[in-house]
Design a protein around this motif. Sequence first.
Motif, PDB file in Angstrom:
ATOM      1  N   GLY A 105       9.029  -5.801  35.544  1.00  0.00           N
ATOM      2  CA  GLY A 105      10.059  -6.268  36.123  1.00  0.00           C
ATOM      3  C   GLY A 105      11.279  -6.297  35.111  1.00  0.00           C
ATOM      4  O   GLY A 105      11.468  -5.308  34.285  1.00  0.00           O
ATOM      5  N   THR A 161       2.683 -14.003  36.312  1.00  0.00           N
ATOM      6  CA  THR A 161       1.603 -14.317  35.393  1.00  0.00           C
ATOM      7  C   THR A 161       0.546 -12.995  35.171  1.00  0.00           C
ATOM      8  O   THR A 161       0.711 -12.161  36.267  1.00  0.00           O
ATOM      9  CB  THR A 161       0.604 -15.312  35.722  1.00  0.00           C
ATOM     10  N   GLY A 182      14.434 -10.547  43.984  1.00  0.00           N
ATOM     11  CA  GLY A 182      14.022 -10.461  42.374  1.00  0.00           C
ATOM     12  C   GLY A 182      14.547  -9.285  41.718  1.00  0.00           C
ATOM     13  O   GLY A 182      14.423  -9.125  40.520  1.00  0.00           O
ATOM     14  N   ARG A 210      -3.245 -21.218  49.854  1.00  0.00           N
ATOM     15  CA  ARG A 210      -2.855 -19.991  48.881  1.00  0.00           C
ATOM     16  C   ARG A 210      -2.430 -20.500  47.692  1.00  0.00           C
ATOM     17  O   ARG A 210      -1.611 -21.283  47.363  1.00  0.00           O
ATOM     18  CB  ARG A 210      -1.674 -19.380  49.856  1.00  0.00           C
ATOM     19  N   ILE A 211      -3.064 -19.824  46.711  1.00  0.00           N
ATOM     20  CA  ILE A 211      -2.648 -20.097  45.236  1.00  0.00           C
ATOM     21  C   ILE A 211      -1.139 -19.314  44.843  1.00  0.00           C
ATOM     22  O   ILE A 211      -1.094 -18.307  45.415  1.00  0.00           O
ATOM     23  CB  ILE A 211      -3.654 -19.491  44.196  1.00  0.00           C
ATOM     24  N   ASP A 232       0.913  -2.829  36.978  1.00  0.00           N
ATOM     25  CA  ASP A 232       0.968  -2.296  35.783  1.00  0.00           C
ATOM     26  C   ASP A 232      -0.033  -2.841  34.778  1.00  0.00           C
ATOM     27  O   ASP A 232      -0.411  -2.143  33.929  1.00  0.00           O
ATOM     28  CB  ASP A 232       2.392  -2.525  35.293  1.00  0.00           C
ATOM     29  N   ALA A 287       1.185 -18.689  41.691  1.00  0.00           N
ATOM     30  CA  ALA A 287       1.250 -18.951  40.223  1.00  0.00           C
ATOM     31  C   ALA A 287       2.815 -18.629  39.769  1.00  0.00           C
ATOM     32  O   ALA A 287       3.416 -19.726  39.680  1.00  0.00           O
ATOM     33  CB  ALA A 287       0.397 -17.939  39.558  1.00  0.00           C
ATOM     34  N   GLY A 288       3.216 -17.642  39.710  1.00  0.00           N
ATOM     35  CA  GLY A 288       4.732 -17.231  39.617  1.00  0.00           C
ATOM     36  C   GLY A 288       5.411 -17.006  40.669  1.00  0.00           C
ATOM     37  O   GLY A 288       6.789 -16.934  40.612  1.00  0.00           O
ATOM     38  N   ALA A 289       4.626 -16.635  41.659  1.00  0.00           N
ATOM     39  CA  ALA A 289       5.517 -16.598  43.082  1.00  0.00           C
ATOM     40  C   ALA A 289       6.233 -15.096  42.913  1.00  0.00           C
ATOM     41  O   ALA A 289       6.913 -14.923  43.823  1.00  0.00           O
ATOM     42  CB  ALA A 289       6.296 -17.623  43.606  1.00  0.00           C
ATOM     43  N   THR A 290       6.062 -14.094  41.986  1.00  0.00           N
ATOM     44  CA  THR A 290       6.875 -12.949  42.168  1.00  0.00           C
ATOM     45  C   THR A 290       6.425 -12.079  43.100  1.00  0.00           C
ATOM     46  O   THR A 290       7.200 -11.163  43.260  1.00  0.00           O
ATOM     47  CB  THR A 290       7.082 -12.310  40.622  1.00  0.00           C
ATOM     48  N   ASP A 291       5.154 -12.105  43.343  1.00  0.00           N
ATOM     49  CA  ASP A 291       4.613 -11.455  44.551  1.00  0.00           C
ATOM     50  C   ASP A 291       4.805 -12.266  45.807  1.00  0.00           C
ATOM     51  O   ASP A 291       5.240 -11.662  46.807  1.00  0.00           O
ATOM     52  CB  ASP A 291       3.127 -10.919  44.427  1.00  0.00           C
ATOM     53  N   VAL A 292       4.242 -13.378  45.912  1.00  0.00           N
ATOM     54  CA  VAL A 292       4.240 -14.272  46.881  1.00  0.00           C
ATOM     55  C   VAL A 292       5.599 -14.581  47.544  1.00  0.00           C
ATOM     56  O   VAL A 292       5.815 -14.566  48.634  1.00  0.00           O
ATOM     57  CB  VAL A 292       3.314 -15.432  46.531  1.00  0.00           C
ATOM     58  N   TRP A 333       3.724 -13.250  31.793  1.00  0.00           N
ATOM     59  CA  TRP A 333       3.914 -12.176  30.912  1.00  0.00           C
ATOM     60  C   TRP A 333       4.738 -12.100  29.781  1.00  0.00           C
ATOM     61  O   TRP A 333       4.348 -11.575  28.721  1.00  0.00           O
ATOM     62  CB  TRP A 333       4.597 -10.669  31.784  1.00  0.00           C
ATOM     63  N   ASN A 341      -0.901 -10.790  38.649  1.00  0.00           N
ATOM     64  CA  ASN A 341      -0.864  -9.429  38.616  1.00  0.00           C
ATOM     65  C   ASN A 341      -2.286  -8.695  39.162  1.00  0.00           C
ATOM     66  O   ASN A 341      -2.468  -7.680  40.047  1.00  0.00           O
ATOM     67  CB  ASN A 341      -0.116  -8.559  37.382  1.00  0.00           C
ATOM     68  N   LYS A 348       3.921   4.277  31.701  1.00  0.00           N
ATOM     69  CA  LYS A 348       4.050   4.042  33.024  1.00  0.00           C
ATOM     70  C   LYS A 348       5.226   5.208  33.327  1.00  0.00           C
ATOM     71  O   LYS A 348       6.230   5.251  32.703  1.00  0.00           O
ATOM     72  CB  LYS A 348       5.038   2.538  32.997  1.00  0.00           C
ATOM     73  N   VAL A 379      -9.162 -16.914  39.827  1.00  0.00           N
ATOM     74  CA  VAL A 379      -9.296 -16.493  38.593  1.00  0.00           C
ATOM     75  C   VAL A 379      -8.775 -17.525  37.712  1.00  0.00           C
ATOM     76  O   VAL A 379      -7.723 -18.026  37.735  1.00  0.00           O
ATOM     77  CB  VAL A 379      -8.311 -14.949  38.451  1.00  0.00           C
TER      78      VAL A 379
HETATM   79  C1  LIG Z   1      11.559  -7.558  41.143  1.00  0.00           C
HETATM   80  C2  LIG Z   1      10.438  -7.554  40.906  1.00  0.00           C
HETATM   81  C3  LIG Z   1       9.813  -6.456  39.970  1.00  0.00           C
HETATM   82  C4  LIG Z   1       8.557  -6.449  39.660  1.00  0.00           C
HETATM   83  N1  LIG Z   1       8.183  -5.299  38.516  1.00  0.00           N
HETATM   84  C5  LIG Z   1       6.940  -5.267  38.557  1.00  0.00           C
HETATM   85  C6  LIG Z   1       6.335  -4.284  37.654  1.00  0.00           C
HETATM   86  O1  LIG Z   1       7.370  -3.522  36.831  1.00  0.00           O
HETATM   87  N2  LIG Z   1       4.937  -4.184  37.409  1.00  0.00           N
HETATM   88  C7  LIG Z   1       3.922  -4.776  38.175  1.00  0.00           C
HETATM   89  O2  LIG Z   1       2.996  -4.707  37.776  1.00  0.00           O
HETATM   90  N3  LIG Z   1       4.251  -5.834  38.823  1.00  0.00           N
HETATM   91  C8  LIG Z   1       5.747  -6.077  39.196  1.00  0.00           C
HETATM   92  N4  LIG Z   1       6.291  -7.043  40.122  1.00  0.00           N
HETATM   93  C9  LIG Z   1       5.139  -7.735  40.812  1.00  0.00           C
HETATM   94  C10 LIG Z   1       4.818  -9.124  39.995  1.00  0.00           C
HETATM   95  O3  LIG Z   1       5.977  -9.622  39.284  1.00  0.00           O
HETATM   96  C11 LIG Z   1       3.530  -9.369  39.141  1.00  0.00           C
HETATM   97  O4  LIG Z   1       2.636  -8.810  40.079  1.00  0.00           O
HETATM   98  C12 LIG Z   1       3.323 -10.465  38.494  1.00  0.00           C
HETATM   99  O5  LIG Z   1       2.225 -10.346  37.631  1.00  0.00           O
HETATM  100  C13 LIG Z   1       2.616 -11.485  39.718  1.00  0.00           C
HETATM  101  O6  LIG Z   1       2.206 -12.643  39.046  1.00  0.00           O
HETATM  102  P1  LIG Z   1       2.688 -14.069  39.866  1.00  0.00           P
HETATM  103  O7  LIG Z   1       2.182 -15.011  38.957  1.00  0.00           O
HETATM  104  O8  LIG Z   1       4.051 -13.952  40.226  1.00  0.00           O
HETATM  105  O9  LIG Z   1       2.013 -13.756  41.262  1.00  0.00           O
HETATM  106  P2  LIG Z   1       1.973 -14.745  42.437  1.00  0.00           P
HETATM  107  O10 LIG Z   1       2.954 -14.037  43.225  1.00  0.00           O
HETATM  108  O11 LIG Z   1       2.137 -16.279  42.117  1.00  0.00           O
HETATM  109  O12 LIG Z   1       0.561 -14.389  43.306  1.00  0.00           O
HETATM  110  C14 LIG Z   1       0.233 -12.939  43.602  1.00  0.00           C
HETATM  111  C15 LIG Z   1      -1.068 -13.017  44.356  1.00  0.00           C
HETATM  112  O13 LIG Z   1      -2.224 -13.571  43.347  1.00  0.00           O
HETATM  113  C16 LIG Z   1      -2.825 -14.661  43.956  1.00  0.00           C
HETATM  114  N5  LIG Z   1      -2.866 -15.394  42.698  1.00  0.00           N
HETATM  115  C17 LIG Z   1      -2.397 -15.677  41.545  1.00  0.00           C
HETATM  116  N6  LIG Z   1      -2.906 -16.393  40.847  1.00  0.00           N
HETATM  117  C18 LIG Z   1      -4.193 -16.579  41.241  1.00  0.00           C
HETATM  118  C19 LIG Z   1      -5.577 -17.117  40.399  1.00  0.00           C
HETATM  119  N7  LIG Z   1      -5.280 -17.558  39.399  1.00  0.00           N
HETATM  120  N8  LIG Z   1      -6.482 -16.930  41.271  1.00  0.00           N
HETATM  121  C20 LIG Z   1      -6.645 -16.269  42.326  1.00  0.00           C
HETATM  122  N9  LIG Z   1      -5.442 -15.679  42.991  1.00  0.00           N
HETATM  123  C21 LIG Z   1      -4.286 -15.912  42.399  1.00  0.00           C
HETATM  124  C22 LIG Z   1      -1.960 -15.316  44.774  1.00  0.00           C
HETATM  125  O14 LIG Z   1      -2.283 -16.168  45.685  1.00  0.00           O
HETATM  126  C23 LIG Z   1      -1.183 -13.931  45.524  1.00  0.00           C
HETATM  127  O15 LIG Z   1      -2.138 -13.761  46.273  1.00  0.00           O
HETATM  128  C24 LIG Z   1       7.542  -7.353  40.177  1.00  0.00           C
HETATM  129  C25 LIG Z   1       7.834  -8.208  41.189  1.00  0.00           C
HETATM  130  C26 LIG Z   1       9.206  -8.245  41.531  1.00  0.00           C
HETATM  131  C27 LIG Z   1       9.831  -9.381  42.293  1.00  0.00           C
END
Ligand SMILES: Cc1cc2nc3c(=O)[nH]c(=O)nc-3n(C[C@H](O)[C@H](O)[C@H](O)COP(=O)(O)OP(=O)(O)OC[C@H]3O[C@@H](n4cnc5c(N)ncnc54)[C@H](O)[C@@H]3O)c2cc1C
Length: 499
Positions: free
Chosen positions: A293, A302, A48, A221-222, A315, A224-229, A270, A306, A376, A358
């Motif tokens: 990001g 999402t 990413g 496993r939920i 953040d 949402a946006g998969a940017t962590d998963v 976001w 986060n 930050k 959540v």
């Molecule tokens: C290149 C890159 C840069 C990034 N930069 C930043 C940054 O600058 N700052 C920052 O804070 N983060 C950053 N991130 C991390 C990520 O983007 C954020 O944490 C983002 O908000 C995660 O949201 P998501 O929807 O993608 O979560 P997902 O990856 O879909 O899920 C993350 C976790 O939360 C759980 N989950 C998701 N939604 C729910 C729900 N509704 N109920 C219960 N559990 C849930 C999932 O099961 C998983 O365990 C970055 C990631 C990447 C890849």
Amino acid sequence: MTGIRRYIRFYVGNAYHELATIAPTRTLLDWLREERGLTGTKEGCNEGDCGACTVLVVRLEGERLVWRAVNACIQFVSMLDGAQVLTIEDMRAPDGSLHPVQQAMVDHHGSQCGFCTPGFVMSMVAGRKAAGLGQDERGIDDMLAGNLCRCTGYAPIVRAMRHAMQAGPDHFDAMADDMAARLRTLRDGTTVDMAGPTGRLTIPATVDALAHTLLENPDSRIVAGATDVGLWVTKGLRDLPHVIAIGQIADLRRIEVTPQGLFLGAAVTWQEARAALAEILPQPDEEVFRRIGSVQVRNAGTVCGNIANGSPIGDGPPVLIAAGATVHLRRGDTRRTLALEDFFIDYGKQDRAPGEFVEGITIPVPAPDTVIRGWKVSKRFDQDISAILGAFSLTLAPDGTISNPRIAFGGMAATPRRALRTEEALAGQKWNDATLEAARAAIMADFTPLTDMRASAWYRSTVAANLLTRLYADCGPQAARVPTSVHAACTATGDHAHG
Ligand SMILES: Cc1cc2nc3c(=O)[nH]c(=O)nc-3n(C[C@H](O)[C@H](O)[C@H](O)COP(=O)(O)OP(=O)(O)OC[C@H]3O[C@@H](n4cnc5c(N)ncnc54)[C@H](O)[C@@H]3O)c2cc1C
Ligand code: FES
Ligand code: FES
């Protein structure tokens, strides 16, 4: 629930696809390249960061086509149900002419080895389609912050983008009605539940369906946006036996102003949340949310993901805790609401029972005399994880008395946490040099940070104290007059808070 579908369906370019067996964590990048032969989408980092894999995901939201640039390396194919994916191969017009963005890249020498070029082109096309993005120099920087180039030095690419923004319509404008009509046929309000070679995929149609699926399958496993998963899969090589994709559940995509404040549903990204967040938290939006990001990451990730991820260096949580946010949890038909700070129990441990999820968060609208700030601190401005993040909320009476201080930090403990001793040092005091000194001392007692690859413990403590000084300089009654002693301390400790 109106029925169960056993396959997902979507378009890639003009080609319709139905997939009844696919691993729920198969990445879009691998699938495009390995199964569709669409090798114009490149793999650089696979996490990413570099943007070489950028594609467009087009969805029909209400009656509006919405175009989003995302990183295909951390999107799962299973999340694309109901969408149209456009890759670099779709950018030429049917008559073979280049897209105006491609033409601008040629005209302005925006490509050398070419590896990054498809990704840049896709980000630029998305920027042209997304209102409010890329309209000025800063917008162009923000739009391209998620794309790395090793060759060109960026100036030609930025020039190309500037020209592309002025260019006339593209062939997609002429096709918009057809694209919308096609996507409309993919709407059926049905829950998807299918078995793949390595696991099961569920895409609940409603939040009630989600609640019951999760209750019956607490080990799922939920996503949402998969940017962590996504990184657990591409870097951690983890298999997830049952994925529940929640990104398109309409009930979870609500952004609403309620009597309690701004409500953001769990599927709000976001990027979608930013305009509403900027209304109530303008400075943190500019200083923090803008820097989460890149556009590609914010388009998928999402706000609630986060939070649910529970990282000590996420953040969102410190700012949202300082702002007094609450998190809404649901398990089956039972709901509860927690102060956001109480959600984070320990490293990797949140107050969330098996089968609970959540549903959203609420951020109170700050009173007019409340000051909310967030900073930050990271090694790079764009696309970097915080070493430390400080967020502050306080009310200042006309005579300078502080009330209701709420201070939260990320990167200072195993969880995002409030600085309770510092708050105590500020509450009821006049905002003056002596109070600042007391607060700076208190913050040392609040936290015992760790040394890791992002920063030393000394750096973190020093910057935390210096962020208080910054707050004082920024919005204390003596704004802009930082006391000499504090200034000297900042210089001696090398405060590069906005580095
Ligand atoms: C290149 C890159 C840069 C990034 N930069 C930043 C940054 O600058 N700052 C920052 O804070 N983060 C950053 N991130 C991390 C990520 O983007 C954020 O944490 C983002 O908000 C995660 O949201 P998501 O929807 O993608 O979560 P997902 O990856 O879909 O899920 C993350 C976790 O939360 C759980 N989950 C998701 N939604 C729910 C729900 N509704 N109920 C219960 N559990 C849930 C999932 O099961 C998983 O365990 C970055 C990631 C990447 C890849
Ligand atoms: S390959 Fe680098 S962002 Fe996807
Ligand atoms: S042109 Fe070579 S990496 Fe960008």
